[in-house]
Design an enzyme around this catalytic site. Structure first.
Site, PDB file in Angstrom:
ATOM      1  N   GLU A 150       0.835  -1.205   0.000  1.00 57.61           N
ATOM      2  CA  GLU A 150       0.000   0.000   0.000  1.00 57.61           C
ATOM      3  C   GLU A 150       0.868   1.253   0.000  1.00 57.61           C
ATOM      4  O   GLU A 150       1.830   1.347   0.766  1.00 57.61           O
ATOM      5  CB  GLU A 150      -0.907  -0.023   1.226  1.00 57.61           C
ATOM      6  CG  GLU A 150      -1.835   1.189   1.262  1.00 57.61           C
ATOM      7  CD  GLU A 150      -2.830   1.085   2.392  1.00 57.61           C
ATOM      8  OE1 GLU A 150      -3.603   0.124   2.434  1.00 57.61           O
ATOM      9  OE2 GLU A 150      -2.822   1.997   3.244  1.00 57.61           O
ATOM     10  N   ARG A 201     -15.850   3.476   3.675  1.00 57.27           N
ATOM     11  CA  ARG A 201     -16.676   4.595   4.124  1.00 57.27           C
ATOM     12  C   ARG A 201     -15.820   5.831   4.357  1.00 57.27           C
ATOM     13  O   ARG A 201     -16.190   6.934   4.006  1.00 57.27           O
ATOM     14  CB  ARG A 201     -17.384   4.222   5.431  1.00 57.27           C
ATOM     15  CG  ARG A 201     -18.377   5.278   5.883  1.00 57.27           C
ATOM     16  CD  ARG A 201     -18.726   5.141   7.340  1.00 57.27           C
ATOM     17  NE  ARG A 201     -17.609   5.499   8.204  1.00 57.27           N
ATOM     18  CZ  ARG A 201     -17.675   5.508   9.534  1.00 57.27           C
ATOM     19  NH1 ARG A 201     -18.800   5.143  10.139  1.00 57.27           N
ATOM     20  NH2 ARG A 201     -16.622   5.853  10.260  1.00 57.27           N
ATOM     21  N   ASP A 237     -13.450   8.149   7.290  1.00 54.15           N
ATOM     22  CA  ASP A 237     -13.689   8.631   8.651  1.00 54.15           C
ATOM     23  C   ASP A 237     -14.181  10.076   8.627  1.00 54.15           C
ATOM     24  O   ASP A 237     -13.876  10.817   7.693  1.00 54.15           O
ATOM     25  CB  ASP A 237     -12.384   8.563   9.456  1.00 54.15           C
ATOM     26  CG  ASP A 237     -12.054   7.130   9.821  1.00 54.15           C
ATOM     27  OD1 ASP A 237     -12.972   6.414  10.254  1.00 54.15           O
ATOM     28  OD2 ASP A 237     -10.889   6.733   9.656  1.00 54.15           O
TER      29      ASP A 237
END
Ligand code: FAD
Length: 312
Positions: free
Chosen positions: A40, A130, A132
């Protein structure tokens, strides 16, 4: 006048398909049973950061990871850079690229635009999140007006827009605001039923937290490959900050191994040992692969590879 149903996805712009890696999605590859390795990265803030990122990518490319991912800045702040970098990886390297996307600060229409931008850039793998609240991960979540409430809706939207292999986030210790570990497993199972075909976990340090999560999800009758996320400890200060942000516990037994270490070289040596032991336990217990949080640096990951005898 636009007479389309308000929640319909607008007609597809015929997506260019310049990706050389579009043939097989990540979910399919991971499910096929080959051990997955992935890295990542984060969008860089400036030119020096960009140089560091591309240098890490070229150091790690020879290991032919299953995929590399690029995060989406909190609040959508890196929208264009994330899409650009992920697209550049897909087009200009031999790597399969996965772009992150969050619901924060975006209406549904804007999310469709970003998904289309990923398609146009040749990115066929998505991590649907989603995100934060702007005030931080433990602040109460309020969806953007006209936007989405939970990641599961973004999984569905990505499939409406089409042609993505979709991954989602998973939490070995439970999401910080989840009512219980069981609720959290239900949320993950629901994301799989909505079309997520793999998951990547938050950082964690106890192998059992990962294995119990896998069991909870399997008990719900869902087959979902869950890739464990590994954060090598290279600096105790930044680790504590990351743990605070992610809600991960740093076990006392792990912290004790750093007691009295003052030299950065000693901290990274022990950090690499800790991460290597975690990787060994995860692979021995049947984890389908390893996902490394690189923080745009290759060195710690390469040292762990050496210890695990993973070669280019
Ligand atoms: P959801 O799956 O929507 O879950 C959020 C919370 O809502 C959980 O507590 C869940 O239990 C609850 N919930 C979900 N559905 C329901 C429902 N139907 N009813 C009631 N409660 C529900 N953040 C970024 O900003 N950018 C990134 O690039 C990024 N990358 C990440 C990569 C990984 C691998 C991980 C693990 C996290 C990443 N994050 C990133 C952080 C992530 O956005 C946050 O952890 C966020 O708080 C949760 O996202 P989610 O996709 O799991 O949300």
């Amino acid at each position: 006048m636009d007479d389309a149903a308000p929640d319909a996805v607008p007609d597809a712009v015929p997506a260019a398909d310049p990706t050389p890696h579009g043939e097989r999605g990540i979910g399919e590859l991971v499910a096929a049973g080959e051990r997955s390795v992935s890295f990542e990265f984060m969008p860089p803030r400036d030119e020096a950061g960009a140089a560091q990122l591309w240098s890490a990518i070229s150091d790690l490319e020879p290991y032919q990871p299953t995929f590399v991912s690029v995060t989406y800045g909190a609040g959508g702040t890196t929208r264009d850079t994330t899409v650009q970098i992920t697209g550049r990886i897909a087009r200009e390297t031999s790597l399969r690229a996965l772009g992150h996307l969050t619901c924060v600060g975006h209406t549904r229409e804007e999310l469709v635009e970003v998904l289309r931008a990923y398609q146009q850039a040749g990115v066929r793998n998505l991590l649907a999140l989603r995100g934060d609240p702007k005030e931080g991960p433990t602040a109460p979540w309020t969806p953007t007006p006209g936007g989405l409430t939970y990641a599961v809706e973004l999984v569905e939207l990505a499939h409406e827009v089409g042609s993505f292999s979709v991954g989602v986030a998973a939490f070995p210790e439970g999401h910080p605001s989840a009512a219980s570990l069981q609720t959290d497993a239900r949320v993950l199972a629901d994301k799989a039923r909505a079309g997520a075909d793999f998951a990547v976990t938050q950082l964690f340090f106890r192998p059992d937290d990962y294995f119990r999560l896998v069991e909870r999800v399997a008990a719900r009758g869902v087959e979902l490959p869950i890739l464990p996320g590994i954060m090598p400890i290279t600096n105790l200060g930044s680790l504590r900050r990351m743990a605070e942000l992610s809600g991960a516990t740093i076990p006392q037994a792990v912290l004790a191994r750093f007691d009295g270490l003052t030299e950065p070289a000693d901290v990274r040596r022990v950090g690499v040992e800790v991460a290597t032991e975690l990787c060994e336990a995860l692979l021995a217990g049947g984890a389908p692969g390893l996902h490394f949080y690189t923080l745009n640096r290759s060195r710690a990951t390469l040292e762990i590879f050496e210890a695990l005898r993973i070669t280019a």
